[in-house]
Design a protein around this motif. Structure first.
Motif, PDB file in Angstrom:
ATOM      1  N   PHE A   1      41.973  59.384  44.657  1.00  0.00           N
ATOM      2  CA  PHE A   1      42.897  58.872  43.636  1.00  0.00           C
ATOM      3  C   PHE A   1      42.529  57.453  43.241  1.00  0.00           C
ATOM      4  N   VAL A   2      42.296  56.595  44.228  1.00  0.00           N
ATOM      5  CA  VAL A   2      41.996  55.186  43.959  1.00  0.00           C
ATOM      6  C   VAL A   2      40.658  55.041  43.246  1.00  0.00           C
ATOM      7  N   ALA A   3      39.667  55.836  43.642  1.00  0.00           N
ATOM      8  CA  ALA A   3      38.375  55.786  42.956  1.00  0.00           C
ATOM      9  C   ALA A   3      38.525  56.199  41.502  1.00  0.00           C
ATOM     10  N   SER A   4      39.335  57.219  41.253  1.00  0.00           N
ATOM     11  CA  SER A   4      39.584  57.666  39.882  1.00  0.00           C
ATOM     12  C   SER A   4      40.279  56.582  39.074  1.00  0.00           C
ATOM     13  N   ALA A   5      41.281  55.932  39.681  1.00  0.00           N
ATOM     14  CA  ALA A   5      41.992  54.859  38.990  1.00  0.00           C
ATOM     15  C   ALA A   5      41.064  53.684  38.703  1.00  0.00           C
ATOM     16  N   TRP A   6      40.210  53.337  39.665  1.00  0.00           N
ATOM     17  CA  TRP A   6      39.273  52.221  39.486  1.00  0.00           C
ATOM     18  C   TRP A   6      38.352  52.494  38.305  1.00  0.00           C
ATOM     19  N   CYS A   7      37.865  53.718  38.193  1.00  0.00           N
ATOM     20  CA  CYS A   7      37.006  54.079  37.060  1.00  0.00           C
ATOM     21  C   CYS A   7      37.774  53.982  35.748  1.00  0.00           C
ATOM     22  N   GLY A   8      39.044  54.399  35.762  1.00  0.00           N
ATOM     23  CA  GLY A   8      39.855  54.320  34.557  1.00  0.00           C
ATOM     24  C   GLY A   8      40.104  52.898  34.114  1.00  0.00           C
ATOM     25  N   PHE A   9      40.330  52.001  35.058  1.00  0.00           N
ATOM     26  CA  PHE A   9      40.570  50.599  34.732  1.00  0.00           C
ATOM     27  C   PHE A   9      39.306  49.906  34.231  1.00  0.00           C
ATOM     28  N   THR A  10      38.186  50.187  34.862  1.00  0.00           N
ATOM     29  CA  THR A  10      36.949  49.454  34.567  1.00  0.00           C
ATOM     30  C   THR A  10      36.088  50.113  33.508  1.00  0.00           C
ATOM     31  N   GLY A  11      36.370  51.378  33.181  1.00  0.00           N
ATOM     32  CA  GLY A  11      35.540  52.097  32.227  1.00  0.00           C
ATOM     33  C   GLY A  11      34.210  52.525  32.807  1.00  0.00           C
TER      34      GLY A  11
ATOM     35  N   VAL B   1      41.553  53.950  55.685  1.00  0.00           N
ATOM     36  CA  VAL B   1      41.857  54.366  54.310  1.00  0.00           C
ATOM     37  C   VAL B   1      42.735  53.326  53.629  1.00  0.00           C
ATOM     38  N   ASN B   2      43.774  52.878  54.326  1.00  0.00           N
ATOM     39  CA  ASN B   2      44.687  51.885  53.765  1.00  0.00           C
ATOM     40  C   ASN B   2      43.957  50.585  53.442  1.00  0.00           C
ATOM     41  N   LEU B   3      43.060  50.169  54.328  1.00  0.00           N
ATOM     42  CA  LEU B   3      42.309  48.934  54.112  1.00  0.00           C
ATOM     43  C   LEU B   3      41.393  49.057  52.891  1.00  0.00           C
ATOM     44  N   LEU B   4      40.757  50.210  52.727  1.00  0.00           N
ATOM     45  CA  LEU B   4      39.902  50.428  51.561  1.00  0.00           C
ATOM     46  C   LEU B   4      40.707  50.391  50.266  1.00  0.00           C
ATOM     47  N   VAL B   5      41.940  50.909  50.308  1.00  0.00           N
ATOM     48  CA  VAL B   5      42.798  50.883  49.122  1.00  0.00           C
ATOM     49  C   VAL B   5      43.206  49.443  48.798  1.00  0.00           C
ATOM     50  N   VAL B   6      43.484  48.648  49.829  1.00  0.00           N
ATOM     51  CA  VAL B   6      43.818  47.235  49.615  1.00  0.00           C
ATOM     52  C   VAL B   6      42.657  46.520  48.934  1.00  0.00           C
ATOM     53  N   ILE B   7      41.447  46.748  49.419  1.00  0.00           N
ATOM     54  CA  ILE B   7      40.260  46.096  48.846  1.00  0.00           C
ATOM     55  C   ILE B   7      40.046  46.528  47.403  1.00  0.00           C
ATOM     56  N   THR B   8      40.145  47.825  47.151  1.00  0.00           N
ATOM     57  CA  THR B   8      39.972  48.330  45.788  1.00  0.00           C
ATOM     58  C   THR B   8      41.067  47.800  44.872  1.00  0.00           C
ATOM     59  N   GLY B   9      42.306  47.739  45.387  1.00  0.00           N
ATOM     60  CA  GLY B   9      43.411  47.207  44.600  1.00  0.00           C
ATOM     61  C   GLY B   9      43.192  45.758  44.213  1.00  0.00           C
ATOM     62  N   ALA B  10      42.636  44.962  45.141  1.00  0.00           N
ATOM     63  CA  ALA B  10      42.332  43.561  44.829  1.00  0.00           C
ATOM     64  C   ALA B  10      41.261  43.476  43.745  1.00  0.00           C
ATOM     65  N   TRP B  11      40.297  44.366  43.807  1.00  0.00           N
ATOM     66  CA  TRP B  11      39.231  44.422  42.792  1.00  0.00           C
ATOM     67  C   TRP B  11      39.812  44.757  41.426  1.00  0.00           C
ATOM     68  N   VAL B  12      40.702  45.760  41.407  1.00  0.00           N
ATOM     69  CA  VAL B  12      41.343  46.150  40.153  1.00  0.00           C
ATOM     70  C   VAL B  12      42.176  44.998  39.594  1.00  0.00           C
ATOM     71  N   TRP B  13      42.867  44.280  40.458  1.00  0.00           N
ATOM     72  CA  TRP B  13      43.677  43.133  40.020  1.00  0.00           C
ATOM     73  C   TRP B  13      42.792  42.089  39.349  1.00  0.00           C
ATOM     74  N   ARG B  14      41.664  41.814  39.947  1.00  0.00           N
ATOM     75  CA  ARG B  14      40.768  40.785  39.406  1.00  0.00           C
ATOM     76  C   ARG B  14      40.149  41.211  38.081  1.00  0.00           C
TER      77      ARG B  14
ATOM     78  N   SER C   1      43.662  42.788  35.740  1.00  0.00           N
ATOM     79  CA  SER C   1      44.968  42.101  35.760  1.00  0.00           C
ATOM     80  C   SER C   1      46.116  43.065  36.061  1.00  0.00           C
ATOM     81  N   TRP C   2      45.869  44.008  36.966  1.00  0.00           N
ATOM     82  CA  TRP C   2      46.905  44.946  37.402  1.00  0.00           C
ATOM     83  C   TRP C   2      47.101  44.769  38.912  1.00  0.00           C
ATOM     84  N   PRO C   3      48.125  44.019  39.339  1.00  0.00           N
ATOM     85  CA  PRO C   3      48.275  43.690  40.759  1.00  0.00           C
ATOM     86  C   PRO C   3      48.991  44.742  41.595  1.00  0.00           C
ATOM     87  N   TRP C   4      49.599  45.735  40.952  1.00  0.00           N
ATOM     88  CA  TRP C   4      50.560  46.572  41.674  1.00  0.00           C
ATOM     89  C   TRP C   4      49.913  47.536  42.654  1.00  0.00           C
TER      90      TRP C   4
END
Length: 236
Positions: free
Chosen positions: A80-90, A144-157, A160-163
């Motif tokens: 799910f997170v990998a899919s979201a990351w691709c959607g955010f970054t194109g 898994v949780n730690l990887l999601v935190v790292i990916t979430g920080a990447w997406v935020w940067r 600009s989506w911090p949630w």
């Protein structure tokens, strides 16, 4: 009194599950979220029924299913997170999503061989329910949780989506800080609800960024993302 908390959390997850009916065509990410919400609702229902069903044989079965659901479903959060990351970054969804499937598979295998295969349950002391007797930390879930935190920080940067980051961070911190405390599981279950809200918000945000309506058959993260994420390795 504590049972009411878990019944309320169960109803909250069911409410979020019903809310997802307005999201259409998001492929695997939406399917995963619906399964996750259903699993979390079941988890809270089983815990809430502990004081009433603990002496019965059916409660052992329900509790075993609760542990299996967590161990099998939560690693798929990586997809799910990998899919979201691709959607955010194109970015192209091919290698991130396939890598996420591989990591999720390894996490599921680890959870089976080191947790589920030897799963033994016993009554807890603080609140009537069944817990695992081995007492070892859920290493696969932690990673898994730690990887999601790292990916979430990447997406935020980048977007600009911090949630996504904040949702993953709060559950990571709460579970880590309260691990071993008798009442820590109550805060942990409440943190799961907040995390689920952050995941739903993330999915809806990605769908909007991709220019798709969240209602109707056209609503998907992207055609290519759907094709890859719904079929691991590109196969049915």
């Amino acid at each position: 009194m504590l049972s009411a908390i878990f019944f309320l959390l169960c109803l909250s997850h069911v409410g979020l599950l019903l809310w997802t009916r307005q999201l259409k065509g998001a492929g695997f990410p939406l399917l995963f979220l619906r399964c996750l919400l259903l699993t979390l609702a079941f988890d809270n229902l089983v815990v809430g029924l502990g004081p009433y069903l603990l002496p019965s044989g059916i409660y052992d079965i329900l509790s075993t299913l609760r542990f299996w659901g967590h161990a099998i479903l939560l690693p798929l959060l990586l997809v799910f997170v990998a899919s979201a990351w691709c959607g955010f970054t194109g970015s192209s969804p091919v290698w991130p999503v396939r890598l996420a499937w591989i990591l999720a598979g390894l996490a599921i295998a680890y959870g089976y061989f080191f947790d589920l295969a030897s799963l033994s349950l016993a009554p807890a002391e603080y609140y009537p329910r069944l817990v695992a007797t081995d007492g070892q930390p859920p290493y696969a879930t932690i990673i898994v949780n730690l990887l999601v935190v790292i990916t979430g920080a990447w997406v935020w940067r980048l977007a600009s989506w911090p949630w996504l980051f904040l949702g993953a961070l709060q559950i990571f911190v709460i579970n880590g800080a309260l691990a071993g405390r008798e009442w820590g599981f109550i805060a942990g279950n409440a943190a799961e609800l907040l995390f689920a809200v952050s995941l739903l918000g993330t999915l809806k945000r990605v769908m909007n960024l991709q220019g798709h309506s969240t209602v109707g058959p056209a609503g998907s993260i992207s055609a290519s993302l759907h094709a890859v994420s719904v079929r691991p390795g590109g196969r049915n």
